[in-house]
Write an enzyme that holds these catalytic residues in place. Sequence first.
Site, PDB file in Angstrom:
ATOM      1  N   ASN A  42     -12.606  10.573  -1.375  1.00  0.00           N
ATOM      2  CA  ASN A  42     -13.144   9.779  -2.473  1.00  0.00           C
ATOM      3  C   ASN A  42     -13.255   8.328  -2.020  1.00  0.00           C
ATOM      4  OD1 ASN A  42     -13.245  11.956  -4.314  1.00  0.00           O
ATOM      5  ND2 ASN A  42     -11.044  11.760  -4.689  1.00  0.00           N
ATOM      6  N   CYS A  52       0.848  -1.199   0.000  1.00  0.00           N
ATOM      7  CA  CYS A  52       0.000   0.000   0.000  1.00  0.00           C
ATOM      8  C   CYS A  52       0.883   1.248   0.000  1.00  0.00           C
ATOM      9  CB  CYS A  52      -0.920  -0.005   1.222  1.00  0.00           C
ATOM     10  SG  CYS A  52      -1.759   1.573   1.473  1.00  0.00           S
ATOM     11  N   HIS A  84      -8.147   8.316   2.983  1.00  0.00           N
ATOM     12  CA  HIS A  84      -7.471   9.613   3.073  1.00  0.00           C
ATOM     13  C   HIS A  84      -8.478  10.725   2.847  1.00  0.00           C
ATOM     14  CE1 HIS A  84      -7.152   8.168  -1.089  1.00  0.00           C
ATOM     15  NE2 HIS A  84      -7.236   9.443  -1.474  1.00  0.00           N
TER      16      HIS A  84
HETATM   17  P1  AMP Z   1      -7.636   9.718  -4.597  1.00  0.00           P
HETATM   18  O1  AMP Z   1      -7.722   9.895  -6.094  1.00  0.00           O
HETATM   19  O2  AMP Z   1      -8.742  10.350  -3.825  1.00  0.00           O
HETATM   20  O3  AMP Z   1      -7.424   8.253  -4.246  1.00  0.00           O
HETATM   21  O4  AMP Z   1      -6.343  10.515  -4.136  1.00  0.00           O
HETATM   22  C1  AMP Z   1      -5.045  10.006  -4.209  1.00  0.00           C
HETATM   23  C2  AMP Z   1      -4.119  11.184  -4.187  1.00  0.00           C
HETATM   24  O5  AMP Z   1      -2.824  10.738  -3.863  1.00  0.00           O
HETATM   25  C3  AMP Z   1      -4.009  11.948  -5.517  1.00  0.00           C
HETATM   26  O6  AMP Z   1      -4.434  13.296  -5.343  1.00  0.00           O
HETATM   27  C4  AMP Z   1      -2.529  11.838  -5.866  1.00  0.00           C
HETATM   28  O7  AMP Z   1      -2.022  13.006  -6.464  1.00  0.00           O
HETATM   29  C5  AMP Z   1      -1.909  11.573  -4.509  1.00  0.00           C
HETATM   30  N1  AMP Z   1      -0.626  10.886  -4.522  1.00  0.00           N
HETATM   31  C6  AMP Z   1      -0.304   9.765  -5.222  1.00  0.00           C
HETATM   32  N2  AMP Z   1       0.968   9.390  -4.949  1.00  0.00           N
HETATM   33  C7  AMP Z   1       1.454  10.295  -4.054  1.00  0.00           C
HETATM   34  C8  AMP Z   1       2.706  10.463  -3.386  1.00  0.00           C
HETATM   35  N3  AMP Z   1       3.732   9.616  -3.566  1.00  0.00           N
HETATM   36  N4  AMP Z   1       2.847  11.519  -2.553  1.00  0.00           N
HETATM   37  C9  AMP Z   1       1.833  12.397  -2.360  1.00  0.00           C
HETATM   38  N5  AMP Z   1       0.627  12.283  -2.947  1.00  0.00           N
HETATM   39  C10 AMP Z   1       0.435  11.251  -3.789  1.00  0.00           C
HETATM   40 ZN    ZN Z   2      -2.351   1.386   3.637  1.00  0.00          ZN
END
Ligand code: AMP
Ligand code: ZN
Length: 113
Positions: A86, A4, A99
């Site tokens: 989401n 994860c 998150h």
């Molecule tokens: P969701 O689409 O609601 O699942 O949000 C996932 C979020 O995680 C997105 O806004 C991505 O830009 C963010 N994300 C993905 N990988 C990373 C990372 N390594 N560091 C910070 N944010 C990330």
């Molecule tokens: Zn996790």
Amino acid sequence: MSDCLFCRIIAGEIPSAKVYEDQWVYAFRDIQPQAPVHILVVPRVHMDSLENVDNENAVYAEKCLQAAAVIARQEGLSGGWRLVSNCGPDAGQTVRHLHFHILGGRKLSDTMA
Ligand code: AMP
Ligand code: ZN
């Protein structure tokens, strides 16, 4: 969960721009910000989404909400901010670890969907 992404970020195996942490919560800047302030608040225990909140882990979700308000103040979002979680594919969830997105720093869209 070693596969994860957010568990690995919490464990320090993948770098992140930390803005806040306590015993329940870890928060860091989104890598692809959609607003001047875009921060992800995640519980330190793995749960896929809000669908998996139960009596055992609900304190982690609650602490995320409390932390979001602390972080918003810390970031100077006195004009307002939005919290988004989401949940599932129709909502566009891409990372299956609960998150909350804190969005702010400009006038946000009048629509939510
Ligand atoms: P969701 O689409 O609601 O699942 O949000 C996932 C979020 O995680 C997105 O806004 C991505 O830009 C963010 N994300 C993905 N990988 C990373 C990372 N390594 N560091 C910070 N944010 C990330
Ligand atoms: Zn996790």
